[in-house]
Design a protein around this motif. Sequence first.
Motif, PDB file in Angstrom:
ATOM      1  N   LEU A 675    -102.352 -38.785  28.815  1.00  9.96           N
ATOM      2  CA  LEU A 675    -101.872 -37.972  28.160  1.00  9.96           C
ATOM      3  C   LEU A 675    -100.982 -37.589  27.166  1.00  9.96           C
ATOM      4  O   LEU A 675     -99.816 -37.434  26.513  1.00  9.96           O
ATOM      5  N   GLN A 676    -100.151 -37.996  28.784  1.00 12.88           N
ATOM      6  CA  GLN A 676     -98.599 -38.558  27.746  1.00 12.88           C
ATOM      7  C   GLN A 676     -97.938 -38.974  26.670  1.00 12.88           C
ATOM      8  O   GLN A 676     -97.103 -39.117  25.843  1.00 12.88           O
ATOM      9  N   ALA A 677     -99.487 -40.644  27.012  1.00 15.12           N
ATOM     10  CA  ALA A 677     -98.966 -41.715  25.797  1.00 15.12           C
ATOM     11  C   ALA A 677     -99.488 -40.870  24.504  1.00 15.12           C
ATOM     12  O   ALA A 677     -99.215 -40.697  23.060  1.00 15.12           O
ATOM     13  N   PHE A 678    -100.431 -40.183  24.642  1.00 14.75           N
ATOM     14  CA  PHE A 678    -101.679 -39.650  23.085  1.00 14.75           C
ATOM     15  C   PHE A 678    -100.324 -38.538  23.108  1.00 14.75           C
ATOM     16  O   PHE A 678     -99.929 -38.612  21.569  1.00 14.75           O
ATOM     17  N   VAL A 679     -98.975 -37.552  23.412  1.00 20.19           N
ATOM     18  CA  VAL A 679     -98.390 -36.387  22.796  1.00 20.19           C
ATOM     19  C   VAL A 679     -96.975 -37.667  22.422  1.00 20.19           C
ATOM     20  O   VAL A 679     -96.321 -37.231  21.119  1.00 20.19           O
ATOM     21  N   GLN A 680     -96.653 -38.485  23.200  1.00 22.66           N
ATOM     22  CA  GLN A 680     -95.835 -39.470  22.303  1.00 22.66           C
ATOM     23  C   GLN A 680     -95.768 -40.032  21.022  1.00 22.66           C
ATOM     24  O   GLN A 680     -94.861 -40.719  20.364  1.00 22.66           O
ATOM     25  N   ALA A 681     -97.503 -40.641  20.913  1.00 22.08           N
ATOM     26  CA  ALA A 681     -97.680 -41.344  19.582  1.00 22.08           C
ATOM     27  C   ALA A 681     -97.826 -40.539  18.853  1.00 22.08           C
ATOM     28  O   ALA A 681     -97.811 -40.858  17.592  1.00 22.08           O
ATOM     29  N   LEU A 682     -97.875 -39.147  18.798  1.00 19.41           N
ATOM     30  CA  LEU A 682     -97.732 -38.286  17.513  1.00 19.41           C
ATOM     31  C   LEU A 682     -96.321 -37.850  17.478  1.00 19.41           C
ATOM     32  O   LEU A 682     -96.186 -36.557  17.170  1.00 19.41           O
ATOM     33  N   THR A 683     -95.329 -38.966  16.833  1.00 22.87           N
ATOM     34  CA  THR A 683     -93.816 -38.482  16.877  1.00 22.87           C
ATOM     35  C   THR A 683     -93.481 -37.605  15.381  1.00 22.87           C
ATOM     36  O   THR A 683     -92.401 -37.633  15.028  1.00 22.87           O
ATOM     37  N   ASP A 684     -94.626 -38.090  14.181  1.00 19.04           N
ATOM     38  CA  ASP A 684     -94.387 -38.005  13.006  1.00 19.04           C
ATOM     39  C   ASP A 684     -95.459 -37.336  12.645  1.00 19.04           C
ATOM     40  O   ASP A 684     -95.668 -37.840  11.503  1.00 19.04           O
ATOM     41  N   PRO A 685     -95.258 -36.403  12.685  1.00 20.93           N
ATOM     42  CA  PRO A 685     -97.041 -35.505  12.373  1.00 20.93           C
ATOM     43  C   PRO A 685     -96.644 -35.275  10.685  1.00 20.93           C
ATOM     44  O   PRO A 685     -97.323 -34.841  10.091  1.00 20.93           O
ATOM     45  N   SER A 686     -95.397 -35.562  10.027  1.00 21.10           N
ATOM     46  CA  SER A 686     -95.021 -35.694   8.324  1.00 21.10           C
ATOM     47  C   SER A 686     -95.891 -36.134   7.062  1.00 21.10           C
ATOM     48  O   SER A 686     -96.629 -36.391   6.591  1.00 21.10           O
ATOM     49  N   ARG A 687     -96.553 -37.504   8.595  1.00 18.03           N
ATOM     50  CA  ARG A 687     -96.956 -38.822   7.768  1.00 18.03           C
ATOM     51  C   ARG A 687     -98.918 -38.156   7.536  1.00 18.03           C
ATOM     52  O   ARG A 687     -99.423 -37.169   8.097  1.00 18.03           O
ATOM     53  N   PRO A 688     -99.462 -38.887   7.002  1.00 25.24           N
ATOM     54  CA  PRO A 688    -100.539 -38.162   5.898  1.00 25.24           C
ATOM     55  C   PRO A 688    -101.453 -38.536   7.019  1.00 25.24           C
ATOM     56  O   PRO A 688    -101.436 -39.393   7.646  1.00 25.24           O
ATOM     57  N   LEU A 689    -102.370 -37.460   7.209  1.00 25.64           N
ATOM     58  CA  LEU A 689    -103.374 -37.279   8.614  1.00 25.64           C
ATOM     59  C   LEU A 689    -103.829 -38.137   9.055  1.00 25.64           C
ATOM     60  O   LEU A 689    -104.747 -38.713   9.791  1.00 25.64           O
ATOM     61  N   GLU A 690    -104.645 -38.913   7.345  1.00 30.43           N
ATOM     62  CA  GLU A 690    -105.427 -40.363   8.220  1.00 30.43           C
ATOM     63  C   GLU A 690    -104.604 -41.156   8.589  1.00 30.43           C
ATOM     64  O   GLU A 690    -105.556 -41.815   9.432  1.00 30.43           O
ATOM     65  N   ASP A 691    -103.358 -41.511   8.092  1.00 33.52           N
ATOM     66  CA  ASP A 691    -102.038 -42.149   8.719  1.00 33.52           C
ATOM     67  C   ASP A 691    -101.930 -42.142  10.018  1.00 33.52           C
ATOM     68  O   ASP A 691    -102.127 -42.728  10.855  1.00 33.52           O
ATOM     69  N   VAL A 692    -101.535 -40.492  10.692  1.00 31.08           N
ATOM     70  CA  VAL A 692    -101.456 -40.032  11.888  1.00 31.08           C
ATOM     71  C   VAL A 692    -102.686 -40.629  12.798  1.00 31.08           C
ATOM     72  O   VAL A 692    -102.368 -40.942  13.577  1.00 31.08           O
ATOM     73  N   CYS A 693    -104.094 -40.516  12.087  1.00 27.22           N
ATOM     74  CA  CYS A 693    -105.253 -40.532  12.804  1.00 27.22           C
ATOM     75  C   CYS A 693    -105.505 -42.246  13.551  1.00 27.22           C
ATOM     76  O   CYS A 693    -105.699 -42.702  14.847  1.00 27.22           O
ATOM     77  N   ASP A 694    -104.734 -43.068  12.720  1.00 30.73           N
ATOM     78  CA  ASP A 694    -104.932 -44.654  13.139  1.00 30.73           C
ATOM     79  C   ASP A 694    -104.272 -44.811  14.528  1.00 30.73           C
ATOM     80  O   ASP A 694    -103.762 -45.745  14.849  1.00 30.73           O
ATOM     81  N   HIS A 695    -102.403 -44.198  13.534  1.00 32.35           N
ATOM     82  CA  HIS A 695    -101.886 -44.550  14.804  1.00 32.35           C
ATOM     83  C   HIS A 695    -101.928 -44.155  15.849  1.00 32.35           C
ATOM     84  O   HIS A 695    -101.568 -44.713  16.984  1.00 32.35           O
ATOM     85  N   VAL A 696    -102.838 -42.888  15.982  1.00 31.07           N
ATOM     86  CA  VAL A 696    -103.098 -42.229  17.397  1.00 31.07           C
ATOM     87  C   VAL A 696    -104.069 -43.924  18.080  1.00 31.07           C
ATOM     88  O   VAL A 696    -103.489 -44.268  19.059  1.00 31.07           O
ATOM     89  N   LEU A 697    -105.155 -44.378  17.479  1.00 36.00           N
ATOM     90  CA  LEU A 697    -105.864 -45.138  17.585  1.00 36.00           C
ATOM     91  C   LEU A 697    -105.610 -46.195  18.054  1.00 36.00           C
ATOM     92  O   LEU A 697    -105.464 -47.220  19.184  1.00 36.00           O
ATOM     93  N   ASN A 698    -104.459 -46.775  17.391  1.00 35.42           N
ATOM     94  CA  ASN A 698    -104.377 -48.408  17.447  1.00 35.42           C
ATOM     95  C   ASN A 698    -102.266 -47.969  18.389  1.00 35.42           C
ATOM     96  O   ASN A 698    -102.480 -49.402  19.435  1.00 35.42           O
ATOM     97  N   SER A 699    -102.262 -46.946  19.462  1.00 35.40           N
ATOM     98  CA  SER A 699    -101.449 -47.296  19.937  1.00 35.40           C
ATOM     99  C   SER A 699    -101.645 -46.945  21.269  1.00 35.40           C
ATOM    100  O   SER A 699    -101.133 -47.516  21.976  1.00 35.40           O
ATOM    101  N   LEU A 700    -102.545 -45.710  21.032  1.00 35.47           N
ATOM    102  CA  LEU A 700    -103.180 -45.633  22.497  1.00 35.47           C
ATOM    103  C   LEU A 700    -103.822 -47.377  23.137  1.00 35.47           C
ATOM    104  O   LEU A 700    -104.613 -47.524  22.165  1.00 35.47           O
ATOM    105  N   ASP A 701    -103.703 -47.354  24.687  1.00 27.50           N
ATOM    106  CA  ASP A 701    -105.082 -48.453  25.213  1.00 27.50           C
ATOM    107  C   ASP A 701    -106.238 -48.043  25.691  1.00 27.50           C
ATOM    108  O   ASP A 701    -106.075 -46.905  26.554  1.00 27.50           O
ATOM    109  N   THR A 702    -107.186 -47.343  24.613  1.00 26.31           N
ATOM    110  CA  THR A 702    -107.652 -46.677  24.550  1.00 26.31           C
ATOM    111  C   THR A 702    -109.417 -46.893  25.458  1.00 26.31           C
ATOM    112  O   THR A 702    -109.771 -46.474  25.976  1.00 26.31           O
ATOM    113  N   ARG A 703    -109.023 -48.598  25.812  1.00 25.45           N
ATOM    114  CA  ARG A 703    -110.711 -48.998  26.201  1.00 25.45           C
ATOM    115  C   ARG A 703    -111.915 -48.937  25.739  1.00 25.45           C
ATOM    116  O   ARG A 703    -112.604 -48.523  26.442  1.00 25.45           O
TER     117      ARG A 703
END
Length: 860
Positions: A675-703
Amino acid sequence: MSEIPAKATESEDPSGGARSRAAEEAAPADMWQSSPPGSIYDYIKVASFSLSPGGLIEQWSLRAEQLFGIPAHRAVGLDPIEAFVDPDLRSRGQRKMAEILDGREWTGVVPFRMPDGEDGSRGEEGMAEVYVMPTRTAEGDKAAVCIVVDVRTLRSIETDLAASQAIFGQSPFGFLLIDTDLRVRRANTRFASIFGGTPDDHRGKSVRDYLPRAEADRVSATMRRVLESGDSITDMHVTGFVPDSDERRHWSINLYRVHSGSGRPIGVAWLGTDITARREAAREAASARRNLALLNEAGARIGNSLDLETTARELLDVVVPGFCDMATVDLYQALLTGDEAPPKLADGSAELRRVAFASAVSDAPFGGSGERVELGAVHRFPFNSPCADALRTARPQRVPAEEGGLVQSTLAVPMVAHDTVVGIVQFARTKGSEPFGDRDRDLAVELAARAAVCIDNARLYRREHERALILQRSLLPPGDPEASGLDIACRYLPGNAATEVGGDWFDVIELPGHRTALVVGDVMGRGLRAAVAMGELRTAVRTLALLDLEPAEVLSALDEIARGLGTPGGVQQATRAARQPRDADLCEVYLATCVYAVYDSVTRRCTFANAGHLPPVLVEPGEAALMLDVPPGMPLGVGGEPFEEVEVELPEGALLALYTDGLVESRDHPLDEGLQAFVQALTDPSRPLEDVCDHVLNSLDTRHGEDDIALLMARVQGLPTESVGDWTLPREPRSVGRAREYARAQLLSWDLEPLVDTTELLVSELVTNALRYGEGEIRLRLLLDRTLVCEVWDAGLVQPRRRRARDTDEGGRGLQLVGLLSAAWGSRRTPRGKTVWFELPLPGADSPLTDPAEALLSLF
């Protein structure tokens, strides 16, 4: 020879010495030479002494000193009867002595005792065989010469001779006595029975006459070492052949040095045992242990993955190089493409794909049956080939080796699972390895069968996984969801083939009044049952959402539905069963978590209700991301607990994220860290939403693969003020006309003149119904977004009901007219009454407008 006393007289020769001279001339040249050490007299204790005419010892030989242990200076002059005979036997001995001195020969066994030692120790006792020969002295007096043999030594020699005869005539082991020249001096009967002939036929032969050259050189060197060092050799394994046989035999030989009585080495003794059967048994036992170990390894390593190609490679990892040098696996192409079952063609010529190949020989091609097939290639076996025969008959076949090729032995083994052939394995051994035997064939069949069962299980799992995935995807929103006042982006990642599909889902549901319901849920469990349960809950959510219920009411109804999923009688039966104590069947319990949010694009307010799900995350412009404090509630299916609602006003441009636990939790990372990593991944919400989704999935170690992942993001874009028309009307008849005027003016300002007539007519009907059947003041609201929505509010609680008017009725056609002219219409409850609404498509949209005149005529 034993010494003869010098004074003893020789017997006279009647022939006058002629015969003696003739004998000397005829005797061999070496007859009168002294015997070398190692003669018979080294083993037999023979001594001599002479007696004087008075019966006393006159001469005492060196052998006598060794036998009796008395030196000559002590023995000479002693009475032998008094010195060596027990007192109880002396009288008899004196009589025999008198007879001997009287000129009589005598032979007999006499017990004797050594004289006591000078230190007073008692002398040893023994038995001696005595041969007494009368003689005469030079003066003519009668004397005697005595020859004494130790009887104990004779008995020992008799025992040794008996043992020697047993070894050479009765022993079941082969025995050789080899001299210092490494030639056979004597062989026993057992050895002769193996290598042919009689024991005497083997005299003078060497080991080269019995063993191959290399083996004979090795054994000869060993015997020479034994002869020189005296160190024995035990259990030396020798390989060779026996006459008239091509069968290789194995012997275990023991070698030890043999000494003469004087201690001089005279040769080497060879004791051999045929261990061919024992070696074969040991080889069979070793092969059985190897096969068992290979099967154990196969059980541990094959089938760990529910993937067909991986399972095939696991089989080859086990058998190469432990069982064979090269191997291939071919599976039916239809099985790999997802057909219900592999083809059952009688000729065995169906298409196959080579899915695995392994070789212990570097860069060695494997042709197998027919032409060489590359890894991954689709091919067929010729009809008359052994592989096609193996596929037809489901029995292993031997593949003939190609002349000049590297492979000398190949087994084609069909892979049979549940009486169905799914493919074929080819095991090959190269030249230099032992060809496949019957035991190897049986082991190959067992290995192929185990792998076939695992491959068939993987096929069945792949089929169920794909079906569940298709079902799950079909139940998710198609394409990119759209909503009024929201920019939507979503991601769904199913688990990989090694994990069963889960029950994660999300949905975006358009509600009346340009409102939107956002839903994310997760059914506990995996597999097809979880996917089906998810589909039922999603359908129920959409149905309940269209009823325009509050979020808490939607979750309460979902809870009842979830409790009824595992009960044959449905919700009612589940409710009654819940009141009665019973053993819970956990396999039939469906639990799910869900968060349900309703967003109003006009007010930008969002109402949340949570059923045990993870909290939503909100990112306001210029602020850090935070998790909304929404009471989690109990999961769906537990029952008995109400759900709470939380209303939050969302600023323009805010980002809202709903997700499932697969995004933030894994085996290696606890939930809090995720949860903490997910919150930290949402640092730039102004980017296009598709890019934000990709950034979150690439940043988190989702296994990814351990669990499904569902992610739903929405950026707030409220309706502009100029897109909303809102008026309050008094409860009076003039309000109907005034409502038409407000609607006409607003539509003209929006450049929607084609909708003016239809909107005026429908607004007039709804306001008239509010005046006639409603309560309190009336509110009219027009909303412009992707469609035009008109809402009429009043304080009455009675919902309008559409009915079919008869031809003679003067009224009752208003709601029918609304249904004919509008794209959709309905009513919903509000905290202070109800709202009746209708929706019209904008000009130029795909849905054409209905002519009001034709609609009116169709009512009659």
